[in-house]
Write a protein that holds these residues in place. Structure first.
Motif, PDB file in Angstrom:
ATOM      1  N   LYS A 231       0.826  -1.200   0.000  1.00 41.26           N
ATOM      2  CA  LYS A 231       0.000   0.000   0.000  1.00 41.26           C
ATOM      3  C   LYS A 231       0.865   1.257   0.000  1.00 41.26           C
ATOM      4  O   LYS A 231       0.664   2.173  -0.805  1.00 41.26           O
ATOM      5  CB  LYS A 231      -0.906  -0.040   1.234  1.00 41.26           C
ATOM      6  CG  LYS A 231      -1.900   1.077   1.361  1.00 41.26           C
ATOM      7  CD  LYS A 231      -2.788   0.829   2.595  1.00 41.26           C
ATOM      8  CE  LYS A 231      -3.688   1.998   2.876  1.00 41.26           C
ATOM      9  NZ  LYS A 231      -4.524   1.769   4.085  1.00 41.26           N
ATOM     10  N   GLU A 232       1.842   1.302   0.892  1.00 39.64           N
ATOM     11  CA  GLU A 232       2.709   2.484   0.983  1.00 39.64           C
ATOM     12  C   GLU A 232       3.653   2.573  -0.208  1.00 39.64           C
ATOM     13  O   GLU A 232       4.002   3.676  -0.653  1.00 39.64           O
ATOM     14  CB  GLU A 232       3.500   2.456   2.297  1.00 39.64           C
ATOM     15  CG  GLU A 232       2.621   2.577   3.536  1.00 39.64           C
ATOM     16  CD  GLU A 232       1.681   3.770   3.470  1.00 39.64           C
ATOM     17  OE1 GLU A 232       2.125   4.869   3.067  1.00 39.64           O
ATOM     18  OE2 GLU A 232       0.481   3.611   3.794  1.00 39.64           O
ATOM     19  N   THR A 233       4.064   1.423  -0.748  1.00 38.79           N
ATOM     20  CA  THR A 233       4.914   1.421  -1.943  1.00 38.79           C
ATOM     21  C   THR A 233       4.165   2.023  -3.128  1.00 38.79           C
ATOM     22  O   THR A 233       4.717   2.809  -3.906  1.00 38.79           O
ATOM     23  CB  THR A 233       5.363  -0.012  -2.273  1.00 38.79           C
ATOM     24  OG1 THR A 233       6.156  -0.515  -1.188  1.00 38.79           O
ATOM     25  CG2 THR A 233       6.171  -0.068  -3.551  1.00 38.79           C
ATOM     26  N   ALA A 234       2.885   1.654  -3.276  1.00 41.54           N
ATOM     27  CA  ALA A 234       2.064   2.212  -4.357  1.00 41.54           C
ATOM     28  C   ALA A 234       1.899   3.716  -4.189  1.00 41.54           C
ATOM     29  O   ALA A 234       2.034   4.483  -5.153  1.00 41.54           O
ATOM     30  CB  ALA A 234       0.709   1.517  -4.377  1.00 41.54           C
ATOM     31  N   LYS A 235       1.614   4.138  -2.965  1.00 43.04           N
ATOM     32  CA  LYS A 235       1.425   5.566  -2.698  1.00 43.04           C
ATOM     33  C   LYS A 235       2.700   6.345  -3.001  1.00 43.04           C
ATOM     34  O   LYS A 235       2.662   7.398  -3.662  1.00 43.04           O
ATOM     35  CB  LYS A 235       1.043   5.746  -1.222  1.00 43.04           C
ATOM     36  CG  LYS A 235       0.658   7.169  -0.838  1.00 43.04           C
ATOM     37  CD  LYS A 235      -0.724   7.524  -1.339  1.00 43.04           C
ATOM     38  CE  LYS A 235      -1.248   8.792  -0.702  1.00 43.04           C
ATOM     39  NZ  LYS A 235      -2.568   9.168  -1.223  1.00 43.04           N
ATOM     40  N   ARG A 236       3.818   5.824  -2.549  1.00 44.17           N
ATOM     41  CA  ARG A 236       5.099   6.499  -2.761  1.00 44.17           C
ATOM     42  C   ARG A 236       5.435   6.574  -4.250  1.00 44.17           C
ATOM     43  O   ARG A 236       5.936   7.598  -4.740  1.00 44.17           O
ATOM     44  CB  ARG A 236       6.195   5.755  -1.999  1.00 44.17           C
ATOM     45  CG  ARG A 236       7.553   6.435  -2.005  1.00 44.17           C
ATOM     46  CD  ARG A 236       8.492   5.795  -0.992  1.00 44.17           C
ATOM     47  NE  ARG A 236       8.670   4.369  -1.212  1.00 44.17           N
ATOM     48  CZ  ARG A 236       8.184   3.417  -0.410  1.00 44.17           C
ATOM     49  NH1 ARG A 236       7.459   3.735   0.656  1.00 44.17           N
ATOM     50  NH2 ARG A 236       8.410   2.145  -0.673  1.00 44.17           N
ATOM     51  N   GLY A 237       5.152   5.489  -4.975  1.00 41.65           N
ATOM     52  CA  GLY A 237       5.428   5.478  -6.406  1.00 41.65           C
ATOM     53  C   GLY A 237       4.612   6.509  -7.158  1.00 41.65           C
ATOM     54  O   GLY A 237       5.113   7.200  -8.053  1.00 41.65           O
ATOM     55  N   GLN A 238       3.333   6.644  -6.793  1.00 45.31           N
ATOM     56  CA  GLN A 238       2.465   7.607  -7.464  1.00 45.31           C
ATOM     57  C   GLN A 238       2.809   9.052  -7.094  1.00 45.31           C
ATOM     58  O   GLN A 238       2.587   9.961  -7.881  1.00 45.31           O
ATOM     59  CB  GLN A 238       1.014   7.306  -7.123  1.00 45.31           C
ATOM     60  CG  GLN A 238       0.491   6.028  -7.768  1.00 45.31           C
ATOM     61  CD  GLN A 238       0.484   6.106  -9.283  1.00 45.31           C
ATOM     62  OE1 GLN A 238      -0.309   6.812  -9.879  1.00 45.31           O
ATOM     63  NE2 GLN A 238       1.412   5.385  -9.906  1.00 45.31           N
ATOM     64  N   GLU A 239       3.354   9.232  -5.915  1.00 44.71           N
ATOM     65  CA  GLU A 239       3.764  10.585  -5.504  1.00 44.71           C
ATOM     66  C   GLU A 239       5.113  10.979  -6.105  1.00 44.71           C
ATOM     67  O   GLU A 239       5.458  12.161  -6.136  1.00 44.71           O
ATOM     68  CB  GLU A 239       3.842  10.647  -3.981  1.00 44.71           C
ATOM     69  CG  GLU A 239       2.470  10.591  -3.310  1.00 44.71           C
ATOM     70  CD  GLU A 239       2.550  10.501  -1.790  1.00 44.71           C
ATOM     71  OE1 GLU A 239       1.521  10.684  -1.133  1.00 44.71           O
ATOM     72  OE2 GLU A 239       3.661  10.222  -1.269  1.00 44.71           O
ATOM     73  N   ASN A 240       5.855   9.995  -6.590  1.00 41.09           N
ATOM     74  CA  ASN A 240       7.159  10.250  -7.228  1.00 41.09           C
ATOM     75  C   ASN A 240       7.199   9.551  -8.585  1.00 41.09           C
ATOM     76  O   ASN A 240       7.933   8.580  -8.783  1.00 41.09           O
ATOM     77  CB  ASN A 240       8.287   9.732  -6.331  1.00 41.09           C
ATOM     78  CG  ASN A 240       8.301  10.410  -4.985  1.00 41.09           C
ATOM     79  OD1 ASN A 240       8.841  11.500  -4.827  1.00 41.09           O
ATOM     80  ND2 ASN A 240       7.697   9.759  -3.979  1.00 41.09           N
ATOM     81  N   PRO A 241       6.394  10.016  -9.539  1.00 40.96           N
ATOM     82  CA  PRO A 241       6.215   9.306 -10.804  1.00 40.96           C
ATOM     83  C   PRO A 241       7.459   9.309 -11.678  1.00 40.96           C
ATOM     84  O   PRO A 241       8.292  10.227 -11.622  1.00 40.96           O
ATOM     85  CB  PRO A 241       5.074  10.072 -11.474  1.00 40.96           C
ATOM     86  CG  PRO A 241       5.158  11.453 -10.895  1.00 40.96           C
ATOM     87  CD  PRO A 241       5.599  11.257  -9.478  1.00 40.96           C
ATOM     88  N   PHE A 242       7.557   8.282 -12.490  1.00 38.31           N
ATOM     89  CA  PHE A 242       8.607   8.181 -13.503  1.00 38.31           C
ATOM     90  C   PHE A 242       8.400   9.297 -14.515  1.00 38.31           C
ATOM     91  O   PHE A 242       7.287   9.501 -15.010  1.00 38.31           O
ATOM     92  CB  PHE A 242       8.523   6.814 -14.181  1.00 38.31           C
ATOM     93  CG  PHE A 242       9.553   6.585 -15.241  1.00 38.31           C
ATOM     94  CD1 PHE A 242      10.857   6.254 -14.902  1.00 38.31           C
ATOM     95  CD2 PHE A 242       9.226   6.700 -16.587  1.00 38.31           C
ATOM     96  CE1 PHE A 242      11.816   6.043 -15.891  1.00 38.31           C
ATOM     97  CE2 PHE A 242      10.167   6.485 -17.574  1.00 38.31           C
ATOM     98  CZ  PHE A 242      11.477   6.154 -17.228  1.00 38.31           C
ATOM     99  N   THR A 243       9.458  10.022 -14.823  1.00 38.34           N
ATOM    100  CA  THR A 243       9.319  11.210 -15.684  1.00 38.34           C
ATOM    101  C   THR A 243       9.906  11.035 -17.076  1.00 38.34           C
ATOM    102  O   THR A 243       9.865  11.953 -17.891  1.00 38.34           O
ATOM    103  CB  THR A 243       9.993  12.424 -15.013  1.00 38.34           C
ATOM    104  OG1 THR A 243      11.363  12.114 -14.743  1.00 38.34           O
ATOM    105  CG2 THR A 243       9.275  12.774 -13.708  1.00 38.34           C
ATOM    106  N   GLY A 244      10.448   9.845 -17.372  1.00 37.18           N
ATOM    107  CA  GLY A 244      11.027   9.626 -18.692  1.00 37.18           C
ATOM    108  C   GLY A 244       9.962   9.335 -19.739  1.00 37.18           C
ATOM    109  O   GLY A 244       8.763   9.307 -19.451  1.00 37.18           O
ATOM    110  N   SER A 245      10.392   9.101 -20.951  1.00 38.59           N
ATOM    111  CA  SER A 245       9.494   8.789 -22.057  1.00 38.59           C
ATOM    112  C   SER A 245       8.999   7.352 -21.924  1.00 38.59           C
ATOM    113  O   SER A 245       9.512   6.569 -21.123  1.00 38.59           O
ATOM    114  CB  SER A 245      10.223   8.957 -23.394  1.00 38.59           C
ATOM    115  OG  SER A 245      11.259   7.978 -23.507  1.00 38.59           O
ATOM    116  N   SER A 246       8.015   6.983 -22.753  1.00 39.90           N
ATOM    117  CA  SER A 246       7.507   5.612 -22.728  1.00 39.90           C
ATOM    118  C   SER A 246       8.593   4.622 -23.156  1.00 39.90           C
ATOM    119  O   SER A 246       8.665   3.504 -22.637  1.00 39.90           O
ATOM    120  CB  SER A 246       6.283   5.484 -23.635  1.00 39.90           C
ATOM    121  OG  SER A 246       6.596   5.842 -24.972  1.00 39.90           O
TER     122      SER A 246
END
Length: 627
Positions: A231-246
């Motif tokens: 749960k916290e891993t998902a939250k942290r990932g969404q709060e720090n999104p990947f910013t590179g290209s697809s």
């Protein structure tokens, strides 16, 4: 891969009972077994071994730490054990010559000794169920891996604290009299499985993924600690999104998956992989073959019924990748022959009917290898299920209407004659949803008969309620997280572990690597889903190895025609024997009138409810254990 067992403060013959527990799970570890009993007999530990790494006696368990203070039994694999061992050496806790062998068991035990349980588990990448006896502190600590790949049951049995990898092991302990936990039946008859921390028995629980529990030997008191949270891993990932290209996202995912697969291909026994025609297993096999100088061994089963057969497509993929491919076409007779053994295999009611083909492919695979990699996890981590798109669409239409208004409208529909028509009952139910979490849950329980199968109404809330609506901003991500918290560990991983271990096959799941999971949660939804097509970034990786046109086929799923079979004479006779109205009445657990209606709706009106299989699996389990 192994099986562990234990008894704390057992008043009877601890050694004899540990032996019985070990014997009950010989399939989890046919190569060896071991028992440890403390001097005062208050702690007894058991182990069954399936030898994978360091086949010598140096890897045998129970294992005592170098200091002599800790004793451990352990089920699983630590894939980065070489890195952990190097850290132990670099930090001066051990010298290279101190290690008795090359097993990950010894490395894990010494890491726990020197860093403590929480830090040691945090640095390890793998799957496991662990029990560690600390003589000095007079405690036993149980631990389970981050995602829940390996099982661990625990609870009070005959006044003692007992634990094991197999629920059936607890049942063979002298004095076991734990009653059926009827509180979980409402959930079981909706979902087809019993979610952690609950089991079918009162007083027995499943240790939850990502936690460890310390038990005091003096008073059997417990304290549970979370060392990793999905749960916290998902939250942290969404709060720090990947910013590179697809494309950069696909590059990083490919790198992480290769790193995971490389670690999971390490073994001192033959390794192969399951291969269906799906995106997940095809990606896993493609990357395995890119890392393997020889030919990867791949396995699939097929069925004569074309509506359920993907073996032809799997063979095409195998040929393209150049694997050493083995396939087995199974008959209805083969599949039906598995059914009588399911209750013993799972040790509690479990009713995902794909348990049957999963067992058969595992059985066939075990004839060739001891370890098989699996593609599980792709749907939940990379937005593969079509239901995610439909939930997002439904919520998109509803969320603009204030909840109080929808709640009133829902009540009006469900209390009117409209509720007698499926379409209005479903719409009326969904109108009462506060958010996507509720829609996801309600999808399974719109049929009022489902809630009336058990005579006693359950008091246990759905685990979904632990995830508030809006915990993650994007609807698809919210649904993915719900499945990673409940459906994936309590259905998919249970199915794979129990069926594979029934034939002593170790399964490994590269997509459940910690780094892969943490990266997946950082990806924005547009990298995962494009309109109705999910797993976009995973497809981008796969299409570097397999032509896109080879994969663009309707997914049949790993399923069997159970609805058709139940109308055949042999299986119908078996089913009607289990559903005998008088027998169910005497049991006093299920409502015989409801069960009869569900069955006659199917046999006389052609209305098939998935709960038929759920009821049959419950009844078969009941007869196996109590009659």
């Amino acid at each position: 891969m192994c099986g562990i067992s234990g008894l704390l403060k057992f008043s009877g013959d601890a050694r004899a009972n540990i032996q019985k527990m070990n014997d009950r799970m010989i399939h989890r570890g046919p190569d060896d077994d071991g028992i440890y009993v403390s001097e005062n007999s208050e702690v007894a530990l058991g182990h069954r071994r399936l030898s994978i790494v360091d086949l010598s006696k140096n890897g045998a368990q129970p294992m005592v730490s170098h200091s002599g203070n800790l004793v451990m039994v352990y089920n699983g694999e630590i894939y980065n054990n070489k890195d952990v061992k190097k850290k132990l050496l670099d930090d001066g806790f051990a010298a290279a010559g101190d290690f008795r062998g090359s097993s990950d068991t010894e490395v894990l035990l010494e890491a726990i000794e020197h860093y403590g349980m929480k830090e040691a588990l945090s640095m390890c990448k793998g799957m496991f169920g662990i029990a560690v006896y600390d003589k000095r502190n007079e405690t036993v600590t149980l631990a389970r891996d981050r995602v829940g790949e390996k099982p661990l049951y625990y609870g009070k049995v005959a006044g003692a604290f007992a634990f094991a990898s197999d629920l059936g092991c607890l049942r063979v302990v002298d004095g076991f009299d734990n009653a059926i936990n009827t509180d979980v039946l409402d959930i079981y008859f909706v979902e087809g499985y019993i979610p952690a921390p609950y089991t079918i028995y009162k007083g027995i629980n499943k240790l939850e993924a990502g936690t460890f529990m310390t038990v005091s030997i003096k008073d059997l008191g417990t304290q549970t600690t979370t060392y990793w949270s999905m749960k916290e891993t998902a939250k942290r990932g969404q709060e720090n999104p990947f910013t590179g290209s697809s494309e950069e996202a696909a590059n990083e995912l490919e790198r992480l998956l290769k790193e995971s697969i490389k670690g999971q291909m390490v073994a001192d026994v033959p390794v192969g992989a399951f291969l269906s025609a799906g995106i997940d297993s095809s990606t896993t096999v493609a990357l395995m073959q890119s890392l393997e100088p020889g030919k990867v061994k791949t396995f699939t089963i097929g069925m004569e019924d074309k509506a359920y057969n993907e073996a032809v497509y799997a063979a095409e993929i195998a040929k393209h990748l150049g694997t050493e491919h083995t396939e087995l076409y199974i008959t209805e007779k083969d599949a039906k022959a598995v059914i009588p053994g399911l209750a013993h295999m799972f040790a509690e009611p479990f009713a995902d009917s794909s348990q049957i083909p999963t067992y058969l492919v595992s059985k066939m695979t075990r004839d060739h290898v001891t370890v098989s990699l699996s593609g599980d996890g792709g749907d939940e981590l990379f937005c593969g299920y079509t239901s995610y798109e439909s939930i997002s669409r439904i919520w998109g239409k509803m969320h603009g209407v204030p909840y109080p208004v929808r709640k009133v409208a829902s009540s009006v529909v469900l209390n009117s004659p409209l509720k007698n028509k499926d379409i209005y009952r479903i719409k009326g139910t969904l109108l009462g949803a506060e958010g996507p979490v509720d829609i996801h849950r309600m999808e399974h329980e719109t049929d009022p008969l489902t809630k009336r199968i058990a005579l006693k109404r359950g008091t246990i809330p759905y685990k979904y309620t632990e995830l508030p609506n809006g915990f993650l901003e994007e609807v698809n991500h919210q649904c993915m997280l719900m499945d990673m918290l409940v459906y994936h560990p309590d259905d998919i991983l249970v199915k794979v572990d129990r069926t594979a271990m029934a034939v002593s096959l170790e399964t490994r799941v590269p997509m459940l690597d910690r780094d892969v999971i943490e990266f997946a949660w950082s990806l924005p939804i547009q990298y995962l889903r494009d309109d109705k097509v999910g797993k976009k970034v995973l497809r981008d990786v796969l299409y570097r190895y397999v032509p896109k046109e080879m994969m663009e086929r309707p997914k049949k799923g790993f399923s069997i025609p159970i609805e058709k079979w139940l109308l055949d004479s042999d299986l119908r006779d078996w089913a009607e024997g289990l559903l005998n109205k008088e027998k169910i009445r005497q049991q006093g657990i299920l409502d015989p009138e409801v069960v009869e209606k569900i069955w006659t709706d199917f046999t006389e009106r052609g209305i098939y409810r998935i709960q038929i299989w759920y009821i049959l699996m419950f009844q078969q389990w009941y007869e196996e254990e109590f009659l």
